[in-house]
Design an enzyme around this catalytic site. Sequence first.
Site, PDB file in Angstrom:
ATOM      1  N   GLY A  74      41.011  49.971  39.378  1.00  0.00           N
ATOM      2  CA  GLY A  74      40.055  50.616  40.268  1.00  0.00           C
ATOM      3  C   GLY A  74      39.897  49.833  41.560  1.00  0.00           C
ATOM      4  O   GLY A  74      39.775  50.408  42.645  1.00  0.00           O
ATOM      5  N   THR A  75      39.922  48.522  41.449  1.00  0.00           N
ATOM      6  CA  THR A  75      39.815  47.672  42.641  1.00  0.00           C
ATOM      7  C   THR A  75      40.966  47.962  43.602  1.00  0.00           C
ATOM      8  O   THR A  75      40.759  48.082  44.816  1.00  0.00           O
ATOM      9  CB  THR A  75      39.843  46.181  42.235  1.00  0.00           C
ATOM     10  N   GLN A 185      32.483  54.699  37.421  1.00  0.00           N
ATOM     11  CA  GLN A 185      31.510  54.792  36.322  1.00  0.00           C
ATOM     12  C   GLN A 185      31.178  56.240  35.961  1.00  0.00           C
ATOM     13  O   GLN A 185      30.734  56.506  34.854  1.00  0.00           O
ATOM     14  CB  GLN A 185      30.213  54.034  36.686  1.00  0.00           C
ATOM     15  N   HIS A 207      40.091  52.526  31.850  1.00  0.00           N
ATOM     16  CA  HIS A 207      39.451  51.776  30.762  1.00  0.00           C
ATOM     17  C   HIS A 207      37.954  52.032  30.649  1.00  0.00           C
ATOM     18  O   HIS A 207      37.332  51.622  29.683  1.00  0.00           O
ATOM     19  CB  HIS A 207      39.750  50.276  30.887  1.00  0.00           C
ATOM     20  N   THR A 243      56.727  50.213  39.957  1.00  0.00           N
ATOM     21  CA  THR A 243      57.230  51.034  38.848  1.00  0.00           C
ATOM     22  C   THR A 243      56.070  51.716  38.132  1.00  0.00           C
ATOM     23  O   THR A 243      55.031  51.083  37.886  1.00  0.00           O
ATOM     24  CB  THR A 243      58.002  50.137  37.856  1.00  0.00           C
ATOM     25  N   CYS A 331      30.796  34.863  39.778  1.00  0.00           N
ATOM     26  CA  CYS A 331      31.887  34.448  40.664  1.00  0.00           C
ATOM     27  C   CYS A 331      33.084  34.009  39.830  1.00  0.00           C
ATOM     28  O   CYS A 331      33.037  34.006  38.609  1.00  0.00           O
ATOM     29  CB  CYS A 331      31.435  33.321  41.584  1.00  0.00           C
TER      30      CYS A 331
END
Lengths: 393, 362
Positions: A74-75, A185, A207, A243, A331
């Site tokens: 997602g990032t 979400q 996920h 790929t 962090c």
Amino acid sequence: MAVHSPQIYLDHAATTPMVQPAIDALTAQILKTGNASSLHSTGRSVRKELEEARESIAKAASCAAIDVIFTGTGTEANNLAIKGLFWLAAKAGKKVIITSTFEHHAVMDPIKWLQDHEGATVIEIPVSKTGSLDLTTLQKVVDQHRAQIAFISIMHSNNEIGTLQPIEQVVKIAGDIPVHTDAVQSFGKVDFNFNALGLTAATISAHKVGGPLGVAALILKKGLNIEPVLHGGGQERDIRSGTFNAPGIIAFAAAASNAIAQMNARDTKIRALKSLLITKVLGAVPDAWVNGQSENSLPGVVNITFPGTDSEGLLLLLDMEGIACSTGSACSAGVHRPSHVLMAIGLSEDETTSSLRFSLGDSNTEAEIDKLALVIASVVEKSRSAANKKVFK
Amino acid sequence: MSAKLKVIAAMSGGVDSAVAAARAVEAGHDVIGVHLALSSNPQKYRSGARGCCTVEDSHDARRAADVIGIPFYIWDMAEEFHAGVVENFLSEYQAGRTPNPCLRCNEKIKFEAVLVRAKALGFDAVVTGHYAITKEVDGVKTLNRAVDPGKDQSYVLAVLTQEQINGAIFPLGDTVKDDVRIEAQRRGLFVANKPDSHDICFVPSGDNAGWLRERLGSEVGPIVDQSGKELGQHNGAYTYTIGQRRGLNLTVPTPKGEPRYVLSIEPKTNTVVVGTHEALAVNKIVGQPPIWCGPTPEINKVYKGFAQVRAHGEPLPTQYRFDGIHLIADLDQPVFGLATGQALVIYDNDRVVGSATISETF
């Protein structure tokens, strides 16, 4: 010390167990040979299944199959949308980005990067105390900067407090300005209709809906040729290279279809559990409160502040009781950070570090909520005395 | 070890604390590993893996906990560390004294903030990889030197009160460092060969004087002899240490051509006073406030023991007494170049009697 096993898992918004159809799809696919980009029949056979998966995901998100660009996470999808849309608009001199004050780091940080490195001007729209975007301010800002705005990115629902955002109105206010939403979400949990909302781009991830880790998608209206972030073979519309992760993508589709099919039943069950959790936890700790309104929100996410505690201590003690939940973001070294989301809805720094997110999923039961309710008061009490005694605070 | 306790093992990411945690598990305690994040931005204090507050160190601590098989958490002690150790370090230098930050960290963080929090959360004690031995004598837990004289850390632990010593477990005191590394290897802890941390963990470059200059400025001031005669100039008095000989850049020689040493630092006038080696001799040390690691000595009774004034300094035969406010040591032989701000630690043979911050020397 033996960790209680199995844990009572109340952290489904972090990741949720894979569902059986996804496990079946993944295990079947992983045994097959073939690169989906190959031209021979072995490759074509994998490609066929991959394209069917793309079509199922498109159906689940109510978009066209060609709109779906598979990514690793997602990032990555958020980075691709944000940087891609910005670079495209910047060619026409549009360098203003509109976002909210409580986006996920995967949206906030690429935007910050564009501000620091690419000359973007960022305007953050505030959110209300109940956790909803301030549309009046958005309207004003859009009216004022319309010609300069590259895109608007507002999350579909907040990952820490669960509140749903008025994306339909955002798109209305935006007019012809591209709108991206991080729907990681929301997808598979609440109604999400890419076409009906009139979005330009949206991010979804496998996920969070019972699919495998390491596969996600950017839904991007066809015809928008944004700059890629990863350069290479150009597998996905020349916008994303790499790929194809065929087993992951096919399992993602299985999970997405399953989530849509189960959505209403799950919604009813999980909302009931959430309201039970709220009633019992607030009953056990009367001065605790729920952050953000809990009605117009994700079924399973609830964020509670336990005043006077510190979330590090709460998490440790609950973990020792065999209950897994979350304190918000940390962090790279694992240090808890005061949540910018909770600060955005008006909590003090002290209050944000006294808060926990519980997120419920399919596997949870009333008995598990009862166990949480049984231990929460003593956990809170211990954490309070630990926090109060902190020497320099 | 005796009864089964619930303990927090403070894990820095180094080999010592990893082996200490493993030994605590083996002794039958319920152990939870905790890494202390001492900077709000872990890369800020030091990059590389020599100190005790980097991303690499928290990773190493986590992996050691995995190998040992204990739960692991990160505790954010950045605020406490900054207030109790870093700010104290700066203000001590500003006052012309030479602080020992490791000692302050033990006093304010590891055995204060952490121990207090651990107890409130329901734990009995804190385990660390310090080299020291605790022994029960007449029902009182005492602090003693470790068997490895090269690693003995009783000096930097001498700021612990009786109550703090009661809540501390040092599993490594009976072992020499080389054996700890061998044991780490045997246990499959990959930090076995990680270099020891040196220097001051929050001074990234290791350049203490430069770090101080950046924060305290570098106001030029006079370097004078004991008669007040100006011999040269310095760039910030606090970057000098009592007993320092190098880096004075003085062009005026002494009448006999002897080397000059820093005798004192006067922050009010930003003056560094220099003189000959004999002028550095200290026969009497006064420190306050005293912290007693065991029983409090009788007021004004003179005892015989050993004084130690540096982390790995020689034990100096001494007579000492407590006048109700100060700890006073009358050394049998003079010691040279002693800075105020350092800790005076008194030993009764190997047992730590107590400590005080040096306020005056004669």
